[in-house]
Scaffold this active site. Structure first.
Site, PDB file in Angstrom:
ATOM      1  N   SER A   1       5.053  -7.594  19.478  1.00 18.85           N
ATOM      2  CA  SER A   1       4.515  -8.776  18.813  1.00 18.85           C
ATOM      3  C   SER A   1       5.529  -9.906  18.859  1.00 18.85           C
ATOM      4  CB  SER A   1       4.206  -8.448  17.353  1.00 18.85           C
ATOM      5  OG  SER A   1       5.424  -8.341  16.640  1.00 18.85           O
ATOM      6  N   LYS A   2       5.082 -11.081  18.444  1.00 16.87           N
ATOM      7  CA  LYS A   2       5.968 -12.240  18.430  1.00 16.87           C
ATOM      8  C   LYS A   2       7.186 -11.967  17.555  1.00 16.87           C
ATOM      9  CE  LYS A   2       6.412 -17.083  17.465  1.00 16.87           C
ATOM     10  NZ  LYS A   2       7.440 -16.884  16.440  1.00 16.87           N
ATOM     11  N   ARG A   3       6.963 -11.258  16.454  1.00 12.55           N
ATOM     12  CA  ARG A   3       8.047 -10.958  15.527  1.00 12.55           C
ATOM     13  C   ARG A   3       9.178 -10.169  16.202  1.00 12.55           C
ATOM     14  NH1 ARG A   3       6.561  -8.282  10.665  1.00 12.55           N
ATOM     15  NH2 ARG A   3       4.419  -8.772  11.215  1.00 12.55           N
TER      16      ARG A   3
ATOM     17  N   ASP B   1      11.350 -12.626  17.990  1.00  4.70           N
ATOM     18  CA  ASP B   1      12.225 -13.354  17.072  1.00  4.70           C
ATOM     19  C   ASP B   1      13.392 -12.477  16.635  1.00  4.70           C
ATOM     20  OD1 ASP B   1      10.422 -15.387  17.307  1.00  4.70           O
ATOM     21  OD2 ASP B   1       9.394 -14.984  15.405  1.00  4.70           O
TER      22      ASP B   1
END
Ligand code: GLU
Length: 505
Positions: free
Chosen positions: A263-265, A268
């Site tokens: 996921s995008k998380r 990050d």
């Protein structure tokens, strides 16, 4: 005669394209090109609530950066258009009318609250409730109500959805998947999915199936998350009286740990990009950098994606897009999730940076360092590339080696403490005298004279080379010192030697 291959990439413009989306687009593209087929971009924008401004343009730009632009689509045009679902409403309504006329779909007047109440009631009894063949007759729909009641509700302007009438219990539905083989599901576990929402817009399921049919899609290649929808889609084709396309559900892309979907998380947290290009969220105004802004070459990005779920069957890992088209086959797509390894993405970047004619980087290098390299000749830039490409993972990294642009104003202290001996300045002065005589001041000559100097003075390589390096660059690593001295030229080399000795004593 086999029908021509037509595949589509069908993103919803609900945000930026995730790298998993690009992988889906890539596999569609490869399959199309491998079979001399057509690669279509269809924008699935029927969900008004989730529509995000700018997402469609972002998708187009991402595909362009990757180098696989659609043969047909929103921008490319084609004779199966329009390619934006919001412009195809009439078709969906017409086809839905046919489906209702055949008794495969019905109007449902139940409010979201009524449905929620049924769910809660069932849950209280430890049950699960769904709108299906078992429950539909207890609801307010055109199957349970009389024609007069339905007409009454409609004349009152009561909102309604249209639902698919799942075949009565016990039917076995078979999905043939090119990657997963045959998947069988009993229709009795499937619910009566909404085909048209109360706002009159089609749901994903209706629009997707109608479009795949009308756009003559031969192969539906999409992510594994759509596999649960496939039995419904097969039944919809059947209800319409159309033959279904072939299906291929691509494996999920997993987190670097292998636990769960990427996921995008994760990006990050792990400090790696998830999107192909930078994306600025229109609501928060926050920008996430993409692979492009992080210095990845599109060739490297694609090669990395190619191996997320596909393998050549042998050890080979490096494929240009053209080579990938040649090698690609659905047979070598894996069923199990593909773990993403950010280090591998970097590795691919190194490979593509170093392969081929390095002179193609002269201009980009100048652009990246426009201030520091102002007025530099192409030859000088090329020298930098020859010295540095082997030593960096990204082109922009070259600019962080400041000694390329100016004499060091600081010297690695730890290194000095360990390697800078009381006799070092003396050696460097002697070396300076030797190098002043070297003519022409070229790498090979410098190296020969350097070695001769060591031999006559009976000195070890380490005693002089590392101090020489520290004097010219301030650090302990970097390019060949003989190449670097040639690059600097005699005058600069002498200056830097002098300055270091003066400063370090
Ligand atoms: N619009 C869907 C998506 O966003 C398309 C799924 C499909 O390819 O059928 O992924």
């Amino acid at each position: 005669m086999s029908a021509s291959v037509r595949v589509r990439f069908a993103p919803s413009p609900t945000g930026p394209l995730h790298m998993g989306g690009v992988r889906t687009a890539l596999f569609n593209y490869l399959y199309a090109k491998k079979h001399n087929g057509t690669f279509i971009l269809r924008v699935e924008d029927t969900d008004q609530a989730r529509f995000v401004e700018g997402a469609e343009a972002y998708i187009e730009e991402s595909l362009k950066w990757c180098g696989f632009e659609p043969d047909e689509g929103t921008k490319a045009g084609g004779n199966h258009g329009p390619y934006r679902q919001s412009e195809r409403s009439e078709l969906y309504l017409k086809e839905l009318g046919q489906l209702m006329a055949k008794g495969h779909a019905y109007k449902a007047f139940d409010t979201p609250e009524e449905i929620a109440a049924k769910r809660t009631e069932a849950e209280a009894n430890g049950d699960v409730w769904q709108y299906d063949a078992r429950t539909r007759l207890s609801m307010r729909n055109s199957l349970a109500l009389s024609a007069a009641q339905v007409a009454q509700l409609e004349s009152e302007g009561q909102p309604f959805t249209v639902r698919f009438k799942m075949p009565e219990s016990g039917r076995e539905v078979t999905v043939s998947d090119e990657i997963r083989g045959e998947i069988r599901v009993s229709s009795s576990v499937l619910d009566d999915k909404v085909l048209m929402k109360a706002d009159g817009l089609p749901t994903y399921h209706l629009a997707n199936v109608v479009d795949d049919h009308h756009m003559e899609i031969s192969h539906v290649i999409r992510g594994e998350e759509w596999l649960p929808s496939a039995p419904l889609h097969v039944l919809l084709y059947e209800a319409f009286g159309w033959s279904p396309p072939a299906f291929a559900h691509l494996p999920l892309i997993l987190k670097p740990t292998g636990n769960g979907k990427l996921s995008k998380r994760d990006g990050d947290k792990g400090g790696f990009p998830i999107f192909p290009l930078a994306w600025t969220d229109p609501k928060s105004g926050q920008t996430s950098k993409g692979y492009q802004e992080n210095g990845y070459l599109p060739e490297a990005f694609l090669n990395m994606l190619l191996l997320l779920g596909w393998s050549s069957g042998d050890e080979r890992e490096l494929f240009t897009l053209t080579e990938a088209v040649e090698a690609f086959s659905m047979k070598n797509v894996t069923k199990s999730g593909a773990r993403f390894n950010p280090d591998k993405a970097v590795w691919f970047n190194e490979q593509y940076l170093r392969s081929g004619d390095s002179s193609r980087w002269v201009e980009p290098l100048k652009e990246l360092n426009s201030e520091a390299m102002q007025g530099w000749s192409d030859t000088k830039c090329q020298q930098v590339l020859d010295m540095m490409l082997e030593r960096v993972q990204f082109l922009h990294e070259i600019g962080t080696h400041l000694y390329l642009f100016a004499a060091p104003d600081r010297f690695d202290e730890k290194l000095i403490r360990k390697k800078w001996k009381p006799e070092t300045p003396g050696y460097l002065r002697e070396l300076k005298d030797v190098l002043t005589e070297v003519e022409p001041f070229e790498s090979d000559n410098i190296e020969t004279q350097f070695k001769q100097f060591l031999a006559t003075r009976e000195l070890g390589f380490g005693a002089v080379l590392l101090p020489f390096r520290i004097a010219l660059t301030g650090t302990g690593g970097g390019p060949s010192m003989f190449d670097f001295a040639e690059f600097l030229g005699k005058a600069q080399t002498m200056d830097r030697l002098e300055a270091a000795v003066a400063k370090l004593g």
